[in-house]
Design a protein around this motif. Structure first.
Motif, mmCIF file in Angstrom:
data_model
loop_
_atom_site.group_PDB
_atom_site.id
_atom_site.type_symbol
_atom_site.label_atom_id
_atom_site.label_comp_id
_atom_site.label_asym_id
_atom_site.label_seq_id
_atom_site.Cartn_x
_atom_site.Cartn_y
_atom_site.Cartn_z
ATOM 1 N N GLN A 71 -20.684 -20.374 -7.585
ATOM 2 C CA GLN A 71 -21.548 -20.463 -6.101
ATOM 3 C C GLN A 71 -20.985 -19.501 -5.515
ATOM 4 O O GLN A 71 -21.795 -19.873 -3.792
ATOM 5 C CB GLN A 71 -19.802 -21.551 -5.334
ATOM 6 N N GLY A 72 -20.639 -18.798 -5.625
ATOM 7 C CA GLY A 72 -20.755 -17.333 -4.738
ATOM 8 C C GLY A 72 -19.698 -17.160 -3.967
ATOM 9 O O GLY A 72 -19.815 -16.372 -2.242
ATOM 10 N N THR A 73 -18.387 -17.744 -4.072
ATOM 11 C CA THR A 73 -17.422 -17.822 -2.869
ATOM 12 C C THR A 73 -16.100 -17.085 -4.240
ATOM 13 O O THR A 73 -15.318 -17.355 -4.279
ATOM 14 C CB THR A 73 -17.138 -18.905 -2.752
ATOM 15 N N PRO A 74 -15.756 -16.284 -3.644
ATOM 16 C CA PRO A 74 -15.217 -14.896 -3.553
ATOM 17 C C PRO A 74 -13.559 -15.503 -3.677
ATOM 18 O O PRO A 74 -13.493 -16.365 -2.864
ATOM 19 C CB PRO A 74 -15.161 -13.344 -3.186
ATOM 20 N N VAL A 75 -12.355 -14.709 -5.276
ATOM 21 C CA VAL A 75 -11.971 -15.830 -5.185
ATOM 22 C C VAL A 75 -10.667 -14.789 -5.621
ATOM 23 O O VAL A 75 -10.784 -13.841 -5.795
ATOM 24 C CB VAL A 75 -11.594 -16.464 -6.295
ATOM 25 N N ILE A 76 -9.350 -14.979 -4.627
ATOM 26 C CA ILE A 76 -8.307 -14.477 -4.200
ATOM 27 C C ILE A 76 -7.536 -15.091 -6.004
ATOM 28 O O ILE A 76 -7.153 -16.661 -5.381
ATOM 29 C CB ILE A 76 -6.734 -14.843 -3.200
ATOM 30 N N THR A 77 -6.649 -14.746 -6.990
ATOM 31 C CA THR A 77 -5.788 -15.316 -7.640
ATOM 32 C C THR A 77 -4.970 -14.082 -8.268
ATOM 33 O O THR A 77 -4.822 -13.052 -7.992
ATOM 34 C CB THR A 77 -6.587 -15.972 -8.710
ATOM 35 N N THR A 78 -4.304 -14.635 -9.420
ATOM 36 C CA THR A 78 -2.946 -13.967 -9.733
ATOM 37 C C THR A 78 -3.161 -13.383 -11.091
ATOM 38 O O THR A 78 -4.329 -14.310 -11.844
ATOM 39 C CB THR A 78 -1.847 -15.210 -9.807
ATOM 40 N N ASP A 79 -2.273 -12.679 -11.454
ATOM 41 C CA ASP A 79 -2.114 -11.728 -12.810
ATOM 42 C C ASP A 79 -1.890 -13.002 -13.897
ATOM 43 O O ASP A 79 -2.200 -12.340 -15.243
ATOM 44 C CB ASP A 79 -1.092 -10.817 -13.112
ATOM 45 N N ARG A 80 -1.441 -14.295 -13.740
ATOM 46 C CA ARG A 80 -1.269 -15.300 -14.370
ATOM 47 C C ARG A 80 -2.305 -16.319 -14.415
ATOM 48 O O ARG A 80 -2.297 -17.514 -14.950
ATOM 49 C CB ARG A 80 -0.027 -16.122 -14.389
ATOM 50 N N THR A 81 -3.137 -15.686 -14.324
ATOM 51 C CA THR A 81 -4.628 -16.350 -14.541
ATOM 52 C C THR A 81 -5.442 -15.593 -15.266
ATOM 53 O O THR A 81 -5.520 -14.858 -16.210
ATOM 54 C CB THR A 81 -5.185 -17.000 -13.124
ATOM 55 N N CYS A 82 -6.565 -16.079 -15.492
ATOM 56 C CA CYS A 82 -8.212 -15.887 -16.199
ATOM 57 C C CYS A 82 -8.360 -14.125 -15.487
ATOM 58 O O CYS A 82 -9.360 -13.919 -16.036
ATOM 59 C CB CYS A 82 -9.754 -16.578 -16.609
#
Length: 414
Positions: free
Chosen positions: A334-345
């Motif tokens: 959807q064009g929304t940037p993501v902050i995620t962690t090293d325990r995800t994809c």
């Protein structure tokens, strides 16, 4: 050419893609699920009415119709029981219509099917908690056992989340994942032991299997695909307003919720936060208090979640233990940037700092530092969101379909 039997009780997005790909590869013997409807069918027409709308989510590709066998009884019971206030019938591991019993029932039915049709089946493709009896039967007839582990290994989960219990005790009650019986856990281990090939969707999931107490078959990582890209995404002027930040997921500390709330604390004049998801607020005062300070939406239909994502500046998903994290790919599409962690994809599908950000799990500071940077320079979010869409466009679900089906075919027929 050897063909494969694949089954799953509910048919989620990754299962649909797997079945479609295996069919297109010409190696599908049969697909088994609890409930399936196809466009134009009687059930599809019924599912347009009120309480039956749930079944519209069980719609599969029309070309699968002649290959699909359904086993609906217990799943109908699971759907009906809460509506007539008989929740005991779906109680974890005990209720006659609980998810565990539905899985075990389907496993036994497929085992009988494999025994009866062993001459035309070259392999069985099963998911966690669904494989034991079918694998036992398949082994008798030298049928190959392919295993799909959609979330990390249970021993790794307990180890990591036990650390979190100590670290954030006020959130511990939301963690979950500790109420499976020993019998169920032993079953998981036996399924892995019997597998001739193991598929996972992230490098993190593969890493969690390193502590399995025994030797495992070859493990292959094939990340899931992205939903269709929102080519109509428009970016509003972001310079002179609050940054809109979103979290979507179960309201559990396994999703890293406390780190989300800690990261945005004190930034209310610069950030507008929205949280979508269900959870038991009454048993966790910390969760109840945190939700009172944000825009809280308990639930939304999937298409409405995508629309909401397309109206946000940033998606934060600080999960502590995730097999993949489909909400990550949905937000990026959807064009929304993501902050995620090293325990995800994240490490498998993102280029850190280009189309999103991957931070160390279980830490607030890296998320907070990024937020402060975005407040000072919000145009970064637009540039990164556009890059996220480009990444999503390179890996639609059809790519996952093809990669998985080609791997399965090679394993069966090479």
């Amino acid at each position: 050419m050897k063909k494969i039997t694949i089954y799953h009780p509910f048919g989620n997005a990754n299962t649909r893609a797997a079945v479609d790909g295996i069919y297109k590869q010409g190696i599908l013997e049969s697909f088994h699920t609890c409930i399936a409807c196809f466009k134009g069918s009687f059930l599809y027409k019924l599912s347009s009415f009120g309480p039956l709308k749930e079944f519209r989510r069980r719609c599969f590709s029309s070309f699968l119709k002649d290959k699909t066998i359904t086993h609906p009884f217990k799943e109908f019971g699971r759907q009906i029981a809460p509506k007539i206030k008989l929740n005991s019938l779906t109680a974890h591991e005990k209720g006659i219509f609980c998810v565990d019993n539905i899985c075990y029932d389907l496993d036994h039915k497929i085992a009988k099917y494999v025994q009866k049709n062993n001459e035309k089946i070259g392999g069985v493709y099963a998911y966690e908690d669904l494989a034991l009896q079918t694998f036992y039967t398949a082994k008798k007839y030298n049928i190959k056992c392919l295993y799909d582990l959609p979330i990390g290994y249970w021993r790794a989960m307990r180890s990591l989340l036990n650390e979190e219990r100590t670290k954030n005790p006020e959130w511990a009650i939301t963690l979950g994942g500790f109420n499976d019986s020993n019998k169920k856990l032993q079953r998981k281990d036996e399924e892995l032991k019997l597998a001739d090939k193991i598929y996972v969707a992230s490098s993190f999931t593969k890493k969690t299997l390193e502590i399995y107490p025994g030797k495992l078959a070859n493990i292959e990582v094939i990340p899931y695909g992205f939903p269709p890209v929102n080519t109509q995404r428009k970016y509003d002027e972001i310079q002179n307003r609050k940054i809109k930040v979103l979290f979507v997921g179960g309201l559990s500390q396994r999703k890293g919720l406390s780190y989300f709330f800690e990261a945005i604390e004190g930034l209310e004049d610069k950030i507008e936060a929205t949280v979508v998801g269900r959870g038991n607020m009454e048993t966790c005062p910390a969760l109840k208090e945190a939700l009172s300070k944000v825009n809280y939406i308990p639930s939304l239909p999937h298409d409405e979640i995508l629309k909401l994502m397309a109206n946000q500046d940033l998606f934060i998903f600080p999960s502590l233990f995730e097999g993949f994290g489909l909400v990550i790919t949905e937000a990026m599409s959807q064009g929304t940037p993501v902050i995620t962690t090293d325990r995800t994809c994240g490490p498998d599908i993102m280029h850190n700092g280009i189309d999103g950000w991957v931070v160390k799990a279980g830490e607030t500071k890296p998320i907070r530092d990024l937020l402060v940077t975005f407040i000072s320079n919000p145009s970064i979010l637009i540039k990164t969101g556009q890059a996220a869409m480009h990444t999503a466009a390179q890996r639609p679900w059809s790519v996952y379909e093809k990669e998985l089906a080609e791997s399965v075919n090679k394993f069966l027929n090479d």
